[in-house]
Scaffold this active site. Structure first.
Site, PDB file in Angstrom:
ATOM      1  N   ASP A   1      -3.552   9.012  -1.513  1.00  0.00           N
ATOM      2  CA  ASP A   1      -1.645   8.913  -2.631  1.00  0.00           C
ATOM      3  C   ASP A   1      -2.231  10.210  -3.244  1.00  0.00           C
ATOM      4  O   ASP A   1      -3.059  10.473  -3.889  1.00  0.00           O
ATOM      5  CB  ASP A   1      -1.964   8.310  -3.057  1.00  0.00           C
ATOM      6  CG  ASP A   1      -0.409   7.870  -4.095  1.00  0.00           C
ATOM      7  OD1 ASP A   1       0.609   7.813  -3.078  1.00  0.00           O
ATOM      8  OD2 ASP A   1      -0.487   7.943  -5.243  1.00  0.00           O
TER       9      ASP A   1
ATOM     10  N   GLU B   1     -20.211   8.204   7.734  1.00  0.00           N
ATOM     11  CA  GLU B   1     -20.935   7.576   8.553  1.00  0.00           C
ATOM     12  C   GLU B   1     -20.709   6.225   9.909  1.00  0.00           C
ATOM     13  O   GLU B   1     -21.384   5.599  10.426  1.00  0.00           O
ATOM     14  CB  GLU B   1     -21.226   6.573   7.087  1.00  0.00           C
ATOM     15  CG  GLU B   1     -22.088   6.884   6.026  1.00  0.00           C
ATOM     16  CD  GLU B   1     -22.033   6.246   4.694  1.00  0.00           C
ATOM     17  OE1 GLU B   1     -21.326   5.046   5.008  1.00  0.00           O
ATOM     18  OE2 GLU B   1     -21.989   6.544   3.357  1.00  0.00           O
TER      19      GLU B   1
HETATM   20  C1  GLC Z   1       3.178   9.112  -4.032  1.00  0.00           C
HETATM   21  C2  GLC Z   1       3.874   8.345  -3.482  1.00  0.00           C
HETATM   22  C3  GLC Z   1       5.261   6.973  -3.900  1.00  0.00           C
HETATM   23  C4  GLC Z   1       3.937   7.060  -5.347  1.00  0.00           C
HETATM   24  C5  GLC Z   1       3.296   8.010  -6.269  1.00  0.00           C
HETATM   25  C6  GLC Z   1       2.699   7.579  -6.901  1.00  0.00           C
HETATM   26  O1  GLC Z   1       3.620   9.897  -4.323  1.00  0.00           O
HETATM   27  O2  GLC Z   1       3.935   7.949  -1.357  1.00  0.00           O
HETATM   28  O3  GLC Z   1       5.901   6.295  -3.071  1.00  0.00           O
HETATM   29  O4  GLC Z   1       4.966   6.825  -6.130  1.00  0.00           O
HETATM   30  O5  GLC Z   1       2.652   8.532  -5.622  1.00  0.00           O
HETATM   31  O6  GLC Z   1       1.772   6.632  -6.447  1.00  0.00           O
END
Ligand code: GLC
Length: 556
Positions: free
Chosen positions: A218, A268
């Site tokens: 993310d 790993e």
């Molecule tokens: C990413 C995710 C989104 C979230 C953001 C913060 O863009 O796809 O859904 O709100 O990160 O974590």
């Protein structure tokens, strides 16, 4: 170039098949709270997913990408993680997780889990400790704290805005403020802190040891930050160049040192764990380092998701991304829909959205889906044509739960039912992303259309029954069966990662894969002659010619 590309398919014998499984995989994103609810609390859960593994196998996906299922206060749909190494009790237990992995693997489906390294939840033990500890403490160093301005620190250290609207710095009561690029409940980690770095390596091993095959990372481009003593203003921040790897917050070159460390952990394992970066970078060539074999290995390319339904735009995107992928040694990724954007069957039924972002029709959402009126039939026709073209492209295809039903966006969610922080932080400006997160319909009738025994946590519209899995399963012309047929054929036909273009009319894209698998997409309204070849599959009725807004797969 060809050397990199050949052999990277499911046809290579031996161990390489496993190590390269991701290169041209079909990955199905599950937003777990909205997929299937086994215990009847209105929230989807892990046993719900396990109960639907047969469905996923029949759909023909190679892997599942699971959005966050970790303990969370749900300030941002689970992307506010309170414990990165556990399961939210509302979604199940670690034992349920193990059972889900076992069921997926038994069905030949890999599992990629979302990992959220830029921030935690404010309910994370570390953030609680930081709040309880004094300024300058080791506990505060795990996050980004700064003294406020003004005689008593009563003013924010800078006027920065967070991604969901409103300020990015919040006070903690003793003159200090913490940074949150997203919601206030999502404090940003300090990635200069060794404990933070070590803890994420532990998390990667924790899930890898439990059998997870990979990670979706993310906001991968935000971890490395370099905040000077004198913070710039929001306007200065916005004006900073993002193309050179030196922006204070986004896409800094040092972020790749972090991922080099992650790569050592991935390697790993046998086969190595894989990762795909969510990295919104500009220019797109900056994606290559995220996607390199020394880094995360693959990165999302959001270009098709941002494109209008237009032959020229698609062709340019396809060519550029295949070139970029080849340059990085990775394969490219294609995606039309996910949990952050308006579903593509709806986007393509709206007039082209000139404003950025193209994948998020803000004004239309604000109107409750009333203005402009969606041409749902055209939207679905174009979405089917676009998807069938995408599934014939070299690289990985990422699908979002419900798109196989041709599901449209739910735009008329009452304010009282909304959950997305965007709605609360941008009143009257933005309603947020709940409309693509409404629990999907499994059955034609029932309180939650088969999602679970009770009402779903976001209201489902009445039209959900008609598009449910039950309503589509036995209909050979349904979108569900188009996806099933396409994924089965894609598996059978998959070949090396090259393509050649066949000359065609300007509104048509005609591509050929190495083994004679061809896709012809007519983006225009009028029919065109159908090229020679055995028709394998079509996104709509085809009879002698190729109708407008239709894609066909041929074998020659
Ligand atoms: C990413 C995710 C989104 C979230 C953001 C913060 O863009 O796809 O859904 O709100 O990160 O974590």
């Amino acid at each position: 170039m060809t050397e990199l590309l050949t052999g990277a398919t499911g046809t290579t014998p031996g161990a390489r098949i496993d190590a390269d499984w991701w290169r041209q995989a079909t990955v199905y994103q599950i937003y777990p709270r909205s997929f299937a609810d086994a215990n009847g609390d209105g929230i989807g859960d892990l046993p719900g997913i396990t109960s639907r593994v047969d469905y996923l196998a029949r759909l023909g996906v190679d892997a599942v990408w699971l959005s966050p299922f970790y303990p969370s206060e749900l300030a941002d749909g689970g992307y506010d993680v309170a414990d990165h190494r556990n399961v939210d009790p509302r979604l199940g237990t670690l034992a349920d997780f193990d059972a889900m992995v076992a069921a997926l693997h038994a069905a030949g489906i890999k599992l990629i889990v979302d990992i959220v390294p830029n921030h935690s939840s404010d309910q994370h033990e570390w953030f609680k400790e930081a709040l309880a500890a004094p300024k300058g403490s080791l506990e505060r160093d795990r996050y980004v704290f700064r003294d406020g301005l003004g005689p008593h620190g009563e003013l924010p250290p800078a006027d920065w805005k967070c991604m969901f609207g409103g300020p990015a710095w919040d006070p903690v009561g003793d003159g200090q403020w913490y940074l949150h690029l997203f919601a206030p409940e999502q404090p940003d980690f300090n990635w200069h802190n060794e404990e933070v770095r070590a803890d994420f390596l532990k998390t990667l091993r924790f899930w890898s040891d439990r059998g997870v095959d990979g990670f979706r990372v993310d906001v991968a481009h935000a971890l490395a930050k370099d905040l000077p003593d004198d913070l710039p203003s929001e306007a200065q921040l916005q004006a900073m160049d993002r193309a050179t790897g030196t922006h204070l917050l986004w896409d800094r070159d040092e972020v790749h040192e972090i991922y080099a460390g992650w790569r050592e952990v991935f390697n790993e394992y046998d086969p190595p764990r894989i990762a795909v970066a969510e990295a919104w970078v500009d220019p797109p060539a900056r994606r290559a380092r995220y996607a390199s074999a020394e880094g995360l290995g693959q990165a999302f390319n959001f270009d098709l998701l941002e494109a209008d339904f237009d032959a020229d735009a698609y062709r340019k995107i396809i060519v550029e991304n295949l070139e970029q992928a080849a340059a990085s040694g990775s394969s490219t990724t294609w995606v039309f829909s996910n949990h952050d954007v308006v579903r593509h069957a709806t986007r393509y039924g709206l007039p082209p959205n000139g404003d950025r972002p193209r994948h998020y029709n803000r004004a239309w959402l604000l109107s409750g889906g009333a203005d402009p009126v969606v041409d749902a039939e055209a939207g679905l026709r174009r979405a089917r044509a676009a998807t069938l073209l995408m599934l014939a492209l070299p690289g990985s295809a990422y699908l979002y739960q419900g798109e196989e039903l041709g599901l449209g966006e739910v735009a008329d969610i009452p304010d009282a039912a909304r959950q997305d922080p965007t709605f609360f932080r941008s009143p009257g400006v933005d309603v947020g992303r709940d409309g693509c997160r409404v629990p999907i319909p499994w059955r034609a009738t029932g309180e939650s259309y088969g999602f679970g025994p009770a009402k779903a946590h976001l209201p489902q519209p009445e039209w959900f029954g008609e598009v449910s899995v039950e309503a589509q399963s036995d209909d050979p012309g349904s979108t569900l069966n188009l996806y099933r047929d396409a994924l089965a054929l894609r598996r059978e036909l998959q070949t090396d990662e090259s393509l050649t273009w066949v000359e065609s009319e300007p509104q048509v894209l005609h591509l050929r894969r190495a083994n004679g698998w061809e896709a012809v997409a007519n983006f225009g309204a009028a029919p065109v002659p159908l090229p020679a070849g055995e028709v394998l599959l079509a996104s709509g009725p085809v009879d002698g010619e190729l109708p407008g807004e239709t894609t066909v797969w041929l074998r020659n």
